[in-house]
Design a protein around this motif. Structure first.
Motif, short mmCIF file in Angstrom:
data_model
loop_
_atom_site.label_atom_id
_atom_site.label_comp_id
_atom_site.label_asym_id
_atom_site.label_seq_id
_atom_site.Cartn_x
_atom_site.Cartn_y
_atom_site.Cartn_z
N UNK A 177 0.85 -1.19 0.00
CA UNK A 177 0.00 0.00 0.00
C UNK A 177 0.89 1.24 0.00
N UNK A 178 0.27 2.40 -0.17
CA UNK A 178 1.01 3.65 -0.15
C UNK A 178 1.67 3.92 1.20
N UNK A 179 1.18 3.27 2.25
CA UNK A 179 1.75 3.48 3.58
C UNK A 179 3.20 3.03 3.67
N UNK A 180 3.62 2.08 2.82
CA UNK A 180 4.99 1.58 2.90
C UNK A 180 6.02 2.67 2.67
N UNK A 181 5.66 3.66 1.85
CA UNK A 181 6.60 4.74 1.57
C UNK A 181 6.89 5.59 2.80
N UNK A 182 6.02 5.52 3.81
CA UNK A 182 6.19 6.30 5.04
C UNK A 182 7.07 5.60 6.07
N UNK A 183 7.32 4.31 5.87
CA UNK A 183 8.05 3.49 6.85
C UNK A 183 9.48 3.28 6.36
N UNK A 184 10.42 3.98 6.98
CA UNK A 184 11.81 3.95 6.54
C UNK A 184 12.62 3.01 7.45
N UNK A 185 13.25 1.98 6.89
CA UNK A 185 14.01 1.01 7.71
C UNK A 185 15.41 1.52 8.03
N UNK A 186 15.47 2.64 8.74
CA UNK A 186 16.76 3.29 9.00
C UNK A 186 17.11 3.32 10.49
N UNK A 187 16.20 2.89 11.35
CA UNK A 187 16.47 2.92 12.78
C UNK A 187 16.61 4.34 13.30
N UNK A 188 17.30 4.47 14.44
CA UNK A 188 17.59 5.78 15.01
C UNK A 188 18.81 5.68 15.91
N UNK A 189 19.37 6.82 16.26
CA UNK A 189 20.60 6.85 17.05
C UNK A 189 20.40 7.57 18.37
N UNK A 190 21.00 7.03 19.42
CA UNK A 190 21.09 7.71 20.71
C UNK A 190 22.54 8.16 20.90
N UNK A 191 22.73 9.46 21.04
CA UNK A 191 24.06 10.04 21.13
C UNK A 191 24.48 10.23 22.59
N UNK A 192 25.78 10.07 22.84
CA UNK A 192 26.31 10.20 24.20
C UNK A 192 27.53 11.11 24.19
N UNK A 193 27.56 12.04 25.14
CA UNK A 193 28.74 12.89 25.34
C UNK A 193 29.72 12.27 26.32
N UNK A 194 29.22 11.54 27.30
CA UNK A 194 30.04 10.97 28.37
C UNK A 194 30.40 9.52 28.02
N UNK A 195 31.67 9.21 27.85
CA UNK A 195 32.05 7.83 27.52
C UNK A 195 31.57 6.81 28.54
N UNK A 196 31.48 7.21 29.81
CA UNK A 196 31.01 6.26 30.83
C UNK A 196 29.55 5.91 30.63
N UNK A 197 28.73 6.90 30.28
CA UNK A 197 27.32 6.63 30.00
C UNK A 197 27.18 5.77 28.76
N UNK A 198 28.00 6.02 27.77
CA UNK A 198 27.96 5.21 26.55
C UNK A 198 28.32 3.76 26.86
N UNK A 199 29.34 3.55 27.67
CA UNK A 199 29.74 2.20 28.02
C UNK A 199 28.62 1.46 28.76
N UNK A 200 27.97 2.14 29.70
CA UNK A 200 26.87 1.51 30.43
C UNK A 200 25.70 1.21 29.50
N UNK A 201 25.42 2.13 28.58
CA UNK A 201 24.31 1.92 27.65
C UNK A 201 24.60 0.76 26.70
N UNK A 202 25.84 0.62 26.29
CA UNK A 202 26.20 -0.50 25.42
C UNK A 202 26.05 -1.83 26.14
N UNK A 203 26.33 -1.85 27.44
CA UNK A 203 26.15 -3.08 28.21
C UNK A 203 24.67 -3.45 28.26
N UNK A 204 23.80 -2.45 28.46
CA UNK A 204 22.37 -2.75 28.46
C UNK A 204 21.89 -3.15 27.07
N UNK A 205 22.44 -2.53 26.03
CA UNK A 205 22.06 -2.89 24.66
C UNK A 205 22.43 -4.35 24.38
#
Length: 402
Positions: free
Chosen positions: A116-144
């Motif tokens: 259907x035309x709705x498929x054009x609205x659904x982009x398979x690109x995901x999304x990004x969560x950005x981190x400034x603090x390397x410690x927060x990024x490391x903890x988030x990667x462990x949870x991921x």
């Protein structure tokens, strides 16, 4: 999205269905959001329990959370229960129940949208969560990695250089990012809801204008007033989002329910700048998402009285930070959009029969994931209403738990 999805599934199963609203389809909370079908969102938002985080929120100067002090007494009871349910062991049970719903979201959207035309609205690109603090990024990667192991969530880890390569027009350096690769990014959430509503009408369903608060019992059935006169039906589904309990209270059901207000505003981009996928700046708490209308800046949660006028102070706080992250041009709209996310204190939606009322059903309380879980809820509830075995065990989401 939830109401439209329920109506579409019922109509396709042979039920003559009327979809009634005061506005057009998708003009409530489904209109304003980050536009993500969040396959990765197996962890609902818990109530913060760390003292430092509570102090930060109490200061009422953050971008991600704001509150009106005079409104807080009305939130005490549900927020205390929210805090109680966020205790680690109870929260784990909520995650396990929530994850069963989330696991189906991509497949259920694609089942409606494919070819259907709705498929054009659904982009398979995901999304990004950005981190400034390397410690927060490391903890988030462990949870991921835990989410990948336990719930099949896929992601890619990016360091600062990898993020700069993936999004070369970011103006500020970050330590890195998690790219959630499973989610679909919706270029126009309102258009997606309208597309599903169009499928409903094409299947023979009726779109009607009216006020759901006129609902009343008539014998063994129900009656509601529409713009063209009364509508009488055998069964009714309440899918009113943040306003749902205003109606169910009249029929003896008043769960501890609360709304989180959110805002968005669109901006252009300067020059030839491009944002390839949605990005959430973790430390600031806002999301920037590329949409048809421009770059959508969305806020976190605001706690206010239901009748309080809009107070988009979070956008005012977020905009200068966002301009330091991306070369935003002028805003597209004259004023911000505002909507309300419908929340329950155990972080799970209410899906199933309305207690004590034969022929009445609930489909509300999806918090931040109404867009994500609309088709899943629609299928599950339609199966329950027609006596079929629901494809997901409905027990954790039953109304009687409150």
């Amino acid at each position: 999205m939830v109401g439209v999805s329920v109506a579409l599934h019922l109509q396709r199963r042979g039920c003559a269905t009327v979809l009634l609203d005061r506005q057009g389809p998708g003009e409530g909370a489904s209109f304003g959001n980050g536009g993500l079908i969040q396959r990765e969102a197996v962890y609902p938002h818990p109530f913060p329990r760390a003292l430092a985080e509570l102090r930060r929120i109490a200061g009422n100067r953050a971008i991600d959370v704001a509150y009106h002090p005079l409104a807080l007494p009305g939130f005490v009871s549900p927020l205390l229960r929210y805090w109680w349910n966020s205790e680690p062991r109870r929260y784990l049970r909520a995650v396990q129940a929530y994850a069963r719903l989330i696991a189906t979201c991509i497949d259920e959207h694609l089942a409606l949208a494919r070819d259907t035309e709705a498929m054009a609205l659904l982009r398979p690109i995901g999304w990004m969560r950005l981190y400034s603090d390397p410690r927060l990024l490391e903890a988030a990667l462990a949870q991921a990695e835990t989410a990948h192991r336990d719930y099949g969530i896929n992601y890619a880890a990016l360091d600062g250089d990898g993020l700069a390569e993936a999004e070369p027009h970011l103006l500020a350096r970050r330590a890195g990012a998690i790219h959630w690769t499973d989610p679909l990014s919706v270029s126009d959430p309102h258009a997606l809801t309208l597309a599903y509503a169009g499928m409903f009408a094409e299947a023979g369903g009726t779109l009607a204008t009216g006020d759901a608060m006129t609902l009343e019992r008539v014998g063994q059935g129900w009656r509601v007033q529409s713009a063209t006169g009364p509508v009488e039906v055998e069964a009714v589904v309440v899918a009113l989002g943040a306003a749902a309990v205003q109606l169910t209270r009249r029929f003896g059901y008043a769960p501890p329910y609360f709304g989180k207000r959110g805002y968005h505003l669109h901006f252009g981009l300067r020059g030839n700048a491009v944002l390839h996928r949605p990005v959430l700046d973790t430390e600031s708490g806002f999301l920037l998402a590329p949409m048809r209308a421009g770059i959508r800046l969305t806020t976190g949660a605001e706690f206010a009285r239901p009748d309080a006028p809009p107070s988009p102070i979070q956008l005012e706080r977020a905009e200068p930070v966002a301009r330091g992250l991306l070369p935003l041009a002028e805003q597209v709209e004259d004023k911000p959009w505002m909507g309300v996310r419908p929340c329950t204190p155990d972080m799970l939606p209410i899906i199933g029969p309305l207690p004590g009322q034969n022929g009445a059903w609930c489909a509300f309380g999806h918090a931040h994931q109404g867009l994500t879980l609309g088709p899943t809820t629609g299928r599950m509830l339609a199966e329950m209403m027609l006596g079929e075995a629901p494809f997901i065990d409905p027990q954790p989401y039953r109304a009687e738990r409150f």
